[in-house]
Write a protein that holds these residues in place. Sequence first.
Motif, PDB file in Angstrom:
ATOM      1  N   LEU A  49       0.775  -1.314   0.028  1.00 56.93           N
ATOM      2  CA  LEU A  49      -0.025  -0.085   0.036  1.00 56.93           C
ATOM      3  C   LEU A  49       1.072   1.034  -0.096  1.00 56.93           C
ATOM      4  CD1 LEU A  49      -2.758   1.427   0.100  1.00 56.93           C
ATOM      5  CD2 LEU A  49      -2.771   1.038   2.585  1.00 56.93           C
ATOM      6  N   ALA A  50       1.743   1.036   0.971  1.00 58.19           N
ATOM      7  CA  ALA A  50       2.809   2.378   1.004  1.00 58.19           C
ATOM      8  C   ALA A  50       3.613   2.734  -0.473  1.00 58.19           C
ATOM      9  CB  ALA A  50       3.910   1.985   1.908  1.00 58.19           C
ATOM     10  N   VAL A  51       3.993   1.598  -1.183  1.00 52.98           N
ATOM     11  CA  VAL A  51       4.524   1.716  -2.614  1.00 52.98           C
ATOM     12  C   VAL A  51       3.741   2.046  -3.548  1.00 52.98           C
ATOM     13  CG1 VAL A  51       5.798   0.346  -4.141  1.00 52.98           C
ATOM     14  CG2 VAL A  51       6.347   0.011  -1.963  1.00 52.98           C
ATOM     15  N   ARG A  52       2.365   1.623  -3.399  1.00 59.18           N
ATOM     16  CA  ARG A  52       1.475   2.038  -4.391  1.00 59.18           C
ATOM     17  C   ARG A  52       1.213   3.502  -4.214  1.00 59.18           C
ATOM     18  NH1 ARG A  52      -0.409  -3.432  -3.521  1.00 59.18           N
ATOM     19  NH2 ARG A  52       0.359  -4.630  -5.428  1.00 59.18           N
ATOM     20  N   ARG A  53       1.039   3.878  -2.966  1.00 60.50           N
ATOM     21  CA  ARG A  53       0.705   5.518  -2.620  1.00 60.50           C
ATOM     22  C   ARG A  53       1.848   6.397  -3.204  1.00 60.50           C
ATOM     23  NH1 ARG A  53      -1.615   4.984   3.421  1.00 60.50           N
ATOM     24  NH2 ARG A  53      -3.818   4.377   2.714  1.00 60.50           N
ATOM     25  N   THR A  54       2.991   5.825  -2.946  1.00 57.24           N
ATOM     26  CA  THR A  54       4.258   6.863  -3.301  1.00 57.24           C
ATOM     27  C   THR A  54       4.885   6.812  -4.373  1.00 57.24           C
ATOM     28  OG1 THR A  54       5.712   5.437  -2.109  1.00 57.24           O
ATOM     29  CG2 THR A  54       4.680   7.126  -0.716  1.00 57.24           C
ATOM     30  N   GLY A  55       4.638   5.422  -5.041  1.00 54.28           N
ATOM     31  CA  GLY A  55       5.257   5.234  -6.324  1.00 54.28           C
ATOM     32  C   GLY A  55       6.519   4.934  -6.254  1.00 54.28           C
ATOM     33  N   PRO A  56       6.994   5.096  -7.400  1.00 53.83           N
ATOM     34  CA  PRO A  56       8.681   4.568  -7.706  1.00 53.83           C
ATOM     35  C   PRO A  56       9.701   5.818  -6.847  1.00 53.83           C
ATOM     36  CG  PRO A  56       7.891   5.278  -9.646  1.00 53.83           C
ATOM     37  CD  PRO A  56       6.855   5.561  -8.792  1.00 53.83           C
ATOM     38  N   LYS A  57       9.200   6.827  -6.392  1.00 54.19           N
ATOM     39  CA  LYS A  57      10.054   7.984  -5.631  1.00 54.19           C
ATOM     40  C   LYS A  57      10.346   7.275  -4.251  1.00 54.19           C
ATOM     41  CE  LYS A  57      10.299  12.500  -3.844  1.00 54.19           C
ATOM     42  NZ  LYS A  57       9.424  13.605  -3.757  1.00 54.19           N
ATOM     43  N   PHE A  58       9.564   6.727  -3.653  1.00 58.10           N
ATOM     44  CA  PHE A  58       9.860   5.908  -2.277  1.00 58.10           C
ATOM     45  C   PHE A  58      10.898   4.946  -2.483  1.00 58.10           C
ATOM     46  CE2 PHE A  58       8.835   2.053   0.245  1.00 58.10           C
ATOM     47  CZ  PHE A  58       9.168   2.535   1.549  1.00 58.10           C
ATOM     48  N   LEU A  59      10.819   4.017  -3.633  1.00 54.58           N
ATOM     49  CA  LEU A  59      11.497   2.794  -3.834  1.00 54.58           C
ATOM     50  C   LEU A  59      12.931   3.463  -4.152  1.00 54.58           C
ATOM     51  CD1 LEU A  59       9.170   0.561  -5.973  1.00 54.58           C
ATOM     52  CD2 LEU A  59       9.908   0.206  -3.422  1.00 54.58           C
ATOM     53  N   ALA A  71      13.143  -4.729 -10.947  1.00 59.04           N
ATOM     54  CA  ALA A  71      11.838  -4.416 -10.105  1.00 59.04           C
ATOM     55  C   ALA A  71      10.891  -3.582 -10.829  1.00 59.04           C
ATOM     56  CB  ALA A  71      12.140  -3.637  -8.806  1.00 59.04           C
ATOM     57  N   PRO A  72      11.105  -2.608 -11.478  1.00 64.44           N
ATOM     58  CA  PRO A  72      10.150  -1.853 -12.017  1.00 64.44           C
ATOM     59  C   PRO A  72       9.154  -2.582 -12.985  1.00 64.44           C
ATOM     60  CG  PRO A  72      12.088  -0.599 -12.416  1.00 64.44           C
ATOM     61  CD  PRO A  72      12.414  -2.183 -11.767  1.00 64.44           C
ATOM     62  N   ALA A  73       7.675  -2.351 -12.610  1.00 63.45           N
ATOM     63  CA  ALA A  73       6.876  -2.769 -13.929  1.00 63.45           C
ATOM     64  C   ALA A  73       6.521  -1.636 -14.737  1.00 63.45           C
ATOM     65  CB  ALA A  73       5.576  -3.247 -12.992  1.00 63.45           C
ATOM     66  N   SER A  74       5.742  -1.603 -15.514  1.00 60.58           N
ATOM     67  CA  SER A  74       5.379  -0.520 -16.598  1.00 60.58           C
ATOM     68  C   SER A  74       4.937   0.731 -15.611  1.00 60.58           C
ATOM     69  CB  SER A  74       4.255  -1.028 -17.313  1.00 60.58           C
ATOM     70  OG  SER A  74       2.947  -1.178 -16.663  1.00 60.58           O
ATOM     71  N   SER A  75       4.772   0.758 -14.711  1.00 62.02           N
ATOM     72  CA  SER A  75       3.972   1.820 -13.870  1.00 62.02           C
ATOM     73  C   SER A  75       5.336   2.523 -13.096  1.00 62.02           C
ATOM     74  CB  SER A  75       2.844   1.418 -13.014  1.00 62.02           C
ATOM     75  OG  SER A  75       3.350   0.534 -11.874  1.00 62.02           O
ATOM     76  N   GLY A  76       6.207   1.641 -13.044  1.00 62.16           N
ATOM     77  CA  GLY A  76       7.498   1.846 -12.450  1.00 62.16           C
ATOM     78  C   GLY A  76       7.252   1.600 -10.777  1.00 62.16           C
ATOM     79  N   VAL A  77       6.256   0.618 -10.557  1.00 60.44           N
ATOM     80  CA  VAL A  77       6.359   0.064  -9.253  1.00 60.44           C
ATOM     81  C   VAL A  77       6.199  -1.353  -9.503  1.00 60.44           C
ATOM     82  CG1 VAL A  77       4.696  -0.108  -7.453  1.00 60.44           C
ATOM     83  CG2 VAL A  77       4.956   2.185  -8.251  1.00 60.44           C
ATOM     84  N   PRO A  78       6.942  -2.072  -8.835  1.00 57.91           N
ATOM     85  CA  PRO A  78       6.781  -3.934  -9.072  1.00 57.91           C
ATOM     86  C   PRO A  78       5.624  -4.337  -8.410  1.00 57.91           C
ATOM     87  CG  PRO A  78       8.359  -3.101  -7.411  1.00 57.91           C
ATOM     88  CD  PRO A  78       7.922  -1.774  -8.138  1.00 57.91           C
ATOM     89  N   ASP A  79       5.212  -5.536  -8.868  1.00 51.35           N
ATOM     90  CA  ASP A  79       4.082  -6.165  -7.960  1.00 51.35           C
ATOM     91  C   ASP A  79       4.695  -7.534  -7.918  1.00 51.35           C
ATOM     92  OD1 ASP A  79       4.062  -6.838 -10.563  1.00 51.35           O
ATOM     93  OD2 ASP A  79       2.147  -6.330 -11.137  1.00 51.35           O
ATOM     94  N   GLY A  80       3.708  -8.333  -7.202  1.00 48.99           N
ATOM     95  CA  GLY A  80       3.897  -9.856  -7.169  1.00 48.99           C
ATOM     96  C   GLY A  80       5.099 -10.225  -6.100  1.00 48.99           C
ATOM     97  N   PRO A  81       5.588 -11.169  -6.624  1.00 47.96           N
ATOM     98  CA  PRO A  81       6.908 -11.569  -5.903  1.00 47.96           C
ATOM     99  C   PRO A  81       7.944 -10.657  -5.545  1.00 47.96           C
ATOM    100  CG  PRO A  81       6.189 -13.300  -7.473  1.00 47.96           C
ATOM    101  CD  PRO A  81       5.242 -11.863  -7.753  1.00 47.96           C
ATOM    102  N   ARG A  82       8.129  -9.792  -6.818  1.00 49.73           N
ATOM    103  CA  ARG A  82       9.279  -8.763  -6.598  1.00 49.73           C
ATOM    104  C   ARG A  82       8.829  -7.562  -5.512  1.00 49.73           C
ATOM    105  NH1 ARG A  82      14.022  -7.785  -5.871  1.00 49.73           N
ATOM    106  NH2 ARG A  82      14.959  -6.142  -6.915  1.00 49.73           N
TER     107      ARG A  82
END
Length: 178
Positions: A49-59, A71-82
Motif C-alpha cells: 500500500l505504501a509503495v502504491r501510494r508513493t510510487g517509484p520515488k519511495f523505492l 523491479a520496475p513494472a510498466s507503472s514504475g512500481v513492481p508487483d507480486g513476488p518482486r
Amino acid sequence: MNRSIGARHPVVHDDDEVVAMADVRTLPVLPGAVSSAGVDLVDQHRFALAVRRTGPKFLHHVFDDTEFAGAPASSGVPDGPRLAELGRLFGIKESVVKVVGGLPKDGRYRDIVVSGLDSHDIRTIELRGCMADWAVSRQVELVGGVLAGEVPLPALDLCWAAAIRVPSPAAAMPGSRS
C-alpha cells in the motif's frame, strides 16, 4: 549452518500442564560472535500500500540500484513476488537501523545494501558512508535474513540483522600481539 524448519515444542503453563504445542523457528547458526541484533516485522499488505501510494520515488529513496534492478513494472512500481522481495529487503534494512542504534543524522537507507541469499539463507549487508564508519569502528560485519510468513499469517515476514565481530587485521597476522 542450517536453518530450522521448525519443531513442535510444548507450551507449559505455570502448573506444569501442557496447554498447547507451538512451532518454533530458529535463525541460522551465524559465522561469529553476535555483537548486536535487530528484528523487524514486515506486513506485506501495508508495504504494498505504501509503495502504491508513493510510487517509484519511495523505492528509489530506499533501495540501491542493485537492489532495485529488475523491479520496475510498466507503472514504475513492481508487483507480486518482486514487491514482496523488496518488502523483505526493507525489513532487513529496518533491522540494520536497530542494530546500529538508529539511523545516523547523515545516514540513508540507500547506505544499507542487502545482497542475495547464500546457501544458508543468510544475506551479507554492505554499509556505506557514516554507517560503514560505525561498522569499522566496532570491527563488525552485518548479515541478515528473513523468516517468511506462513499460515496463519502469510503476509507477515520476520526480518533480522546481526552485527558479527570480525578479528582485527593485526590479530589475524602471525606473530602479532593481541
